[in-house]
Design an enzyme around this catalytic site. Sequence first.
Site, PDB file in Angstrom:
ATOM      1  N   CYS A   1       0.838  -1.359  -0.040  1.00 24.02           N
ATOM      2  CA  CYS A   1       0.082  -0.045   0.106  1.00 24.02           C
ATOM      3  C   CYS A   1       0.888   1.117  -0.015  1.00 24.02           C
ATOM      4  O   CYS A   1       2.150   1.228   0.163  1.00 24.02           O
ATOM      5  CB  CYS A   1      -0.941   0.161   1.130  1.00 24.02           C
ATOM      6  SG  CYS A   1      -0.135   0.040   2.867  1.00 24.02           S
TER       7      CYS A   1
ATOM      8  N   ASP B   1      -3.794  17.402 -26.665  1.00 30.08           N
ATOM      9  CA  ASP B   1      -2.946  17.425 -27.756  1.00 30.08           C
ATOM     10  C   ASP B   1      -3.861  17.566 -28.894  1.00 30.08           C
ATOM     11  O   ASP B   1      -5.316  17.634 -28.710  1.00 30.08           O
ATOM     12  CB  ASP B   1      -2.337  15.983 -27.777  1.00 30.08           C
ATOM     13  CG  ASP B   1      -1.776  15.613 -29.041  1.00 30.08           C
ATOM     14  OD1 ASP B   1      -1.072  16.391 -29.721  1.00 30.08           O
ATOM     15  OD2 ASP B   1      -2.409  14.442 -29.880  1.00 30.08           O
TER      16      ASP B   1
END
Length: 807
Positions: A13, A429
């Site tokens: 974790c 983009d």
Amino acid sequence: MKEIMYDIKGMTCAACVSAVEKTALKTNGVLEANVSLATEQLRVVVNEGYLEKELFKNITLTGFKASLPDLDLSLAEKQQKKLKEMWSSIVLALIFLVPLLYISMGSMIFLPQIPFLDIDKKPLNFAIGQLVLTLPVMIIAYKYYLNGFKNIFRGHPNMDSLVAIGTLSSFFYGVYALIKIALGDVSYAHKLYFESAAVILTLIMVGKFLEQKSTTKTTSELEKLMDLKPKTALLFDGNTYLEITQEEIKISNILMVRPGDVIPTDGVIRSGFTTIDEQMMTGESLPKEKTVGEVVIGGTVNITGAILMEVTEVGDKTVLSTIIKKVSEAQMKKAPIQKLADIISGYFVPIVFIIAISGLLFWWLFSKDFNIAINVFVSVLVIACPCALGLATPTAIMTASGSAAKNGILIASGESLEVAHKASLIAFDKTGTITKGELSVSEVITLNEFTKLELLQLVASLEQPSNHPIALAILKAAEEANLKLKQVTNFSNHLGLGIKAEIEENNYYVGNEKWMKENKIKLGQEKALIKKGEGKSYLYVASKERLIGLISVSDDFKDDAFKVIKRLNELNIKTVLLSGDNVETVTYMSEKIGIKEAYGSLFPEDKQNLIKEFKKDHTVMMVGDGINDAIALKEAHLGVSLSSGTDVAMSSGDVVLMRDDLTSLLTLIKLSKKTVINIKENLFWAFFYNMLGIPIALGLLTIFKKGLFLNPMIAAAMMSLSSVSVVLNALRLKRFKGEEKMEIKVLGMSCKRCEKRVKDALKALKLKKIRVDLLTGIVSFKINDKVSLKMVEEAINEAGYTVEGKD
């Protein structure tokens, strides 16, 4: 300074990631440390004073194991191996869990009892049978206990700690009950909780397996970058050509690259002229013309001419390998979001422990009855079992991910859902993201007696033998206009200039301005017609000695791009356009579509650096579709890639939009907001039950009636109720629907008859809830997955009107 990579084992974790990073930074000579939980790797930047043995020792003392990477196996292969091990553990656990559930709960659903394990006739056998079946499951899941308690002793309890404590509480109470049965108190046969421990552990293992499976798939896709390079190359030794492997290529080698071949590695053209498709690198659909002395990049595609190139970089030094490396680094540098449940559990676990022990001691001293004391201790731990706390986040994430998939959105991680609605800046983009990513004819200009269709028919006929992308765009436009092409003779292709051909014994020239000048075509009148900086490429068309027309090609905006950008601006989300195209074109296109800022002439690392700057003041979402976007996608707080893009862009993104539209972006933001609210609600309910149940488990009811203590069975039921409420709340996300309403602005409407025509056109597409506002021109309707925005626009065009934003 140098950079070194290590494999780290034992992490589960974000707390583990933090512990390893802190330990590494305390080691002499370590200047920078970044850990990736997904790849289980540590990246360190060190100076001359660094000692590897010291780092290994420190990490071992922290409870983890560091080692040099195993070069015999790729990262994907290592993760695949781990995946198989995890699956084997699940199968093995189920072998014991299924009979355990049959024995413990079979009688509740009226299944036939096994005679020698009958709860009433053979209570001791009943208890021992459950113990024998539970122990193997706990042994199989030993890592959860190892990591859980390790984190407790380290002062950073995590979700593993909660699972370990909760399951051990159930198990040891079961052992206590078994002892009581053995001593003659058969009532404890109904107070066994062995199956609770086994079920919790098995479910956790399944969750971890699904998480690992997602990570493995992402890593496998990322490694596809290397497949862009051809396995072999043609070496020219001055006389002959020899096929060699990629590994045999050396700097200064001269390689032959034929039309259609992939450039084997980075280099410089020494002979020949060609056109290179660099969309893999720049994202731009228009190929680049290259001649002697110009650089070519490994992984790009040679389209037209054969060239001889001199190798300048090989192996890890090439541009493609550098991109792979930077994507990996960006992935490791992205700080993991500390889950709210993990933060709370860091305080929750020790507090529950203190409360349980305090209750045990108080009632032991006060009542002098250890049975009462152990009853209180176990009731507190069982009612505070972390099931609901552990389910709060993953159930919401899993349900939301399913809803996202139904709406054409693939979510790579829970973090993505948490971050999306926080985005204050979205960087796009250009090519393939807000544009369609393919060239099309945008304008046909005639300069003599030809009509536009006649000129298009002429040029398409002349371009029939060519395979150039511009030629293909013109041929497609002619096909869509149902034009019959004429026969071409004496066709000749002149690389980097254009073509010359005959139709019906007339000579024609098609190409760039330089080609016109070489053939002494008179120019000048066209200059006023050419629109510079609009992202258009112009093709000159001449007959004999005069210019007869121009055809421009461009990459058009996607059908829904205008609407999405407008909506993002309304939400006060800043929009930015990042592109490898020239600055003039990018600026023009951003202004046309309504994007606030634009940056052009960018290489992949330039996009990454801009994202880094944006991150100082904003939560940044990057939307892209190409390999050239991969680094920026990883650098952003949230990377969103398109399924129409490359596998590498998809693997670099935290989210993949599966539909070829941008409307899904609005759906993602909306779903993210609802998911985070749902997680917080889940955590509230989880703690509400705990805060209500713990005081009762401590003996609060004795205030009202002496000797009235909470039975651990009821404690378990309350714990289960908290879990059920959390799951039911999370399931509400299954009803989530994306952007249900679409709004467009229709130009040309002036009366009720116009309104009826538009409505009828949309009704013909079986759209519902259609609303038309004549005053503003706004038309709204309920989105139908089977009807695209393009279909809507075509229907409105056929009705005699136009949609704003379309030429």
